[in-house]
Design a protein around this motif. Structure first.
Motif, mmCIF file in Angstrom:
data_model
loop_
_atom_site.group_PDB
_atom_site.id
_atom_site.type_symbol
_atom_site.label_atom_id
_atom_site.label_comp_id
_atom_site.label_asym_id
_atom_site.label_seq_id
_atom_site.Cartn_x
_atom_site.Cartn_y
_atom_site.Cartn_z
ATOM 1 N N UNK A 92 14.601 46.069 60.599
ATOM 2 C CA UNK A 92 15.914 45.683 61.127
ATOM 3 C C UNK A 92 16.783 46.912 61.396
ATOM 4 N N UNK A 93 16.339 48.072 60.884
ATOM 5 C CA UNK A 93 17.174 49.278 60.943
ATOM 6 C C UNK A 93 16.414 50.393 61.663
ATOM 7 N N UNK A 94 17.007 51.035 62.664
ATOM 8 C CA UNK A 94 16.316 52.161 63.303
ATOM 9 C C UNK A 94 15.991 53.236 62.259
ATOM 10 N N UNK A 95 14.761 53.690 62.252
ATOM 11 C CA UNK A 95 14.330 54.687 61.255
ATOM 12 C C UNK A 95 14.124 54.084 59.875
ATOM 13 N N UNK A 96 14.149 52.764 59.803
ATOM 14 C CA UNK A 96 14.089 52.080 58.498
ATOM 15 C C UNK A 96 12.753 52.227 57.785
ATOM 16 N N UNK A 97 11.701 52.587 58.520
ATOM 17 C CA UNK A 97 10.376 52.703 57.873
ATOM 18 C C UNK A 97 10.305 53.870 56.900
ATOM 19 N N UNK A 98 11.289 54.791 57.000
ATOM 20 C CA UNK A 98 11.307 55.909 56.046
ATOM 21 C C UNK A 98 12.126 55.541 54.799
ATOM 22 N N UNK A 99 12.636 54.309 54.762
ATOM 23 C CA UNK A 99 13.525 53.912 53.662
ATOM 24 C C UNK A 99 12.840 52.878 52.763
#
Ligand code: URA
Length: 316
Positions: A92-99
């Motif tokens: 749901x968040x851009x760049x969220x895969x690093x979080x």
């Protein structure tokens, strides 16, 4: 905290994902950490982003930390990957895969969840010891009695033990359902649903509206926003503050975290009455909802990646 700000060497190493603060402290004292090619054995030695920090000769760097507050819609899994879910929260968040999500919400629960790459803060927020308050609004089936409210407040016996005192308010009683707000300081798997089920009130809808100092105000389901620096600090303080209370408790006789002053209690009972809670208890069901939901232990990970390294927090 941005890596541009000077920080203690031990904090730098922990933020770089080298390990827990304690293990980083040990590494420094062992003499295997250098700052600008000089061995430093003092964990509180100040470093800033332009210092070259190395562990056994290997350079370590601190990433830019991100803290994103997401209002999870129904049907989205709060994990990083789930082959059974249509969507996972990090998408749901851009760049969220690093979080990493801080704790879990069931697939059918909506509401607030934090995504971050700050493993230190994530661990603190998820650890049951810190008891960060989480407020949910539940639509439950049935009539909510004052006895049920009292039981939920004091603690109910679930199969994994008695729940800690909770703050519970009846918001609205309609013919067949009621809206109840509950604040808990724990985060066991499907805890809120099981608590209500144990007093005979099955949950039809559940939403997390507040997480420590943060609220869902202005954040629609599916929406997200980066937290401001003061919000991150408030989250840190929330963990530390409750940790202090818990430490005091464990030293002496137990004090319920959600203990209420008599005046507040009287006021709340009057509020229950106004909201229409009948005095007679609804027949409690002895069967807690044992059906496993989506909320498992958080992604357990090694400290090196900076991801959370405790498995304490189930749903919340
Ligand atoms: N309690 C539950 O039962 N479910 C959640 O998703 C969160 C807390």
């Amino acid at each position: 905290m941005s890596p541009a700000q000077p920080m203690n060497l031990v904090v730098f190493l922990a933020r770089a994902g080298v390990g827990s603060r304690r293990s980083c402290d040990e590494l420094i004292r062992e003499g295997v950490v250098t700052v600008n090619d000089e061995v430093v054995t003092f964990p509180r030695h100040k470093v800033s982003h332009d210092d070259v920090v190395a562990v056994r000769g290997e350079r370590v760097t601190v990433r830019e930390l991100r803290y994103v507050l997401v209002n999870k819609p129904r049907g989205v899994a709060s994990t990083r990957s789930d082959p059974h879910a249509d969507k996972v929260i990090v998408d749901l968040v851009p760049g969220g895969r690093a979080l990493f999500p801080v704790g879990r919400l069931d697939v059918d629960t909506t509401g607030l969840i934090i995504l971050t790459n700050d493993g230190v803060l994530a661990n603190r927020l998820m650890h049951p010891r810190y008891g960060v308050p989480k407020t949910y609004v539940a639509r439950v089936r049935g009539k909510v009695s004052r006895r049920a409210l009292g039981t939920l407040r004091q603690g109910v016996d679930l199969e994994d033990g008695r729940t800690a005192p909770a703050d519970v308010r009846l918001r609205k009683q309609s013919a067949k359902t009621a809206l109840v707000e509950i604040t808990i300081h724990e985060g066991r798997k499907r805890q809120v649903r099981r608590m209500f089920q144990s007093v005979g009130l099955p949950v039809e809808e559940l939403s997390r509206r507040r997480y420590g100092p943060l609220s869902d105000k202005g954040l629609e389901p599916g929406g997200y926003r980066e937290l401001a620096g003061d919000e991150v600090e408030a989250l840190r303080r929330a963990g530390e503050q409750v940790a202090g209370e818990v430490a005091k408790e464990t030293e002496g006789s137990p004090v319920p975290l959600a203990a209420e002053a008599p005046e507040a209690r009287r006021e709340r009972l009057a509020e229950d009455e106004r909201a229409g809670a009948p005095e007679m208890p609804a027949a409690p069901s002895a069967e807690p909802d044992a059906a496993a939901g989506e909320s498992g232990a958080p992604d357990a990970g090694a400290g090196r990646s900076g991801e959370p390294d405790t498995a304490g927090d189930g749903s919340a």
